[in-house]
Enzyme design. Sequence first.
Site: not given
Ligand SMILES: Nc1nc2c(ncn2[C@@H]2O[C@H](COP(=O)(O)OP(=O)(O)OP(=O)(O)O)[C@@H](O)[C@H]2O)c(=O)[nH]1
Length: 363
Positions: A218, A283, A295, A297
């Site tokens: 994960r 979002t 995003d 990241r």
């Molecule tokens: N900028 C922003 N970040 C968010 C928001 N809600 C959650 N996050 C962040 O999004 C991240 C998680 O990403 P997700 O998009 O939920 O999921 P993912 O990691 O892309 O995908 P999965 O592996 O399926 O969970 C974490 O770092 C959270 O802090 C939001 O409304 N705005």
Amino acid sequence: MSFSPDIVERLARARADLRMGVPIVMTGDGTALLVLAVETLTPARLADTRELGGTPALVITSRRAETLKARAYDGDIARIHLPHDADIHWLNSVANPDDDMRAPMKGPLASQRDGRADLHRTAVRLVKSARILPSALTLPLENAASFALEHGLTVLPADLAEPHLSSTSPLHPVVHARLPMSLAEAGRLHILRPEDGAEEHYAIEVGRPARDKPVLTRLHSACFTGDVLGSLKCDCGPQLHAALAQMGTEGHGILLYLNQEGRGIGLANKMRAYSLQDQGFDTVEANHRLGFEDDERDFRIGANILKEMGFSQVRLMTNNPRKISMMESTGLTVTERVPLRVGESAHNRAYLATKAAKSGHLL
Ligand SMILES: Nc1nc2c(ncn2[C@@H]2O[C@H](COP(=O)(O)OP(=O)(O)OP(=O)(O)O)[C@@H](O)[C@H]2O)c(=O)[nH]1
Ligand SMILES: [Zn+2]
């Protein structure tokens, strides 16, 4: 002698300076700029910047400029002339969407293109990488070296810094120790530290997974609100616990806890996004209004940790196809996608719908 900071160390200093409000000097293309982050700018430093004379430019991302309808684009940045009477509140209102709804008009935003686009671009990228609002006040400097020396400012050569702004810093294991958890008793927590002074990341190893077989994995991005506070606005907490529980049941797995809060924009900016979401934006729209991409990241960090730990094949627990394609692009084999659909609530239904519609999540 090895005492002087190298370019990576200077970058780390520059980020820390900007977060505190200390200006830096950026050099390149035979010219130099004083760079101040708008979020941490003080009235005294704004006044002193004006005292130096010359023409300051306010640099924002094109995402923020789109919201402001500022037609001052140069690709992914926009440069705005600083009006003579602009005070700290005006600068903040350009950088921060907080009061966009109340006061959408910032006055005419005149473009200022003075041929330093590459330096301006690096300046705003640097401020963004400091996890504050991506907006910089810049001023061309003469005698930059003596100015920096006189005021004790960090000097950053833009051409040397630029490659490090888009690359992933090498990470090194610091320590690991046994950590029994309620969901996965055979746990071990590893701490990994990047060379660039940024946040440490964590790997939680459950059992002792074979290095030559696909490992249940994960890649979890930090979410203080979801993971710690049990926020109902997202699905992060339930995903974290479900992943650990499955690893506990299977007896083996690797959970990477990546400190990329708020999809890489930091917790303060995520809370600004939440405030915009309360005004009706989703979002992705909220990130854009703040000046960020959907995003921010860098998933290569996760791939690097897995390789460092000796893994080459993963069974990846995710709904995000970008995570799968990134893993494969770095040479790791994703033998299986393990869906992770948990934690849907009335509060996060719209958030999950946006993930599916705009971010391509398989929900
Ligand atoms: N900028 C922003 N970040 C968010 C928001 N809600 C959650 N996050 C962040 O999004 C991240 C998680 O990403 P997700 O998009 O939920 O999921 P993912 O990691 O892309 O995908 P999965 O592996 O399926 O969970 C974490 O770092 C959270 O802090 C939001 O409304 N705005
Ligand atoms: Zn979350």
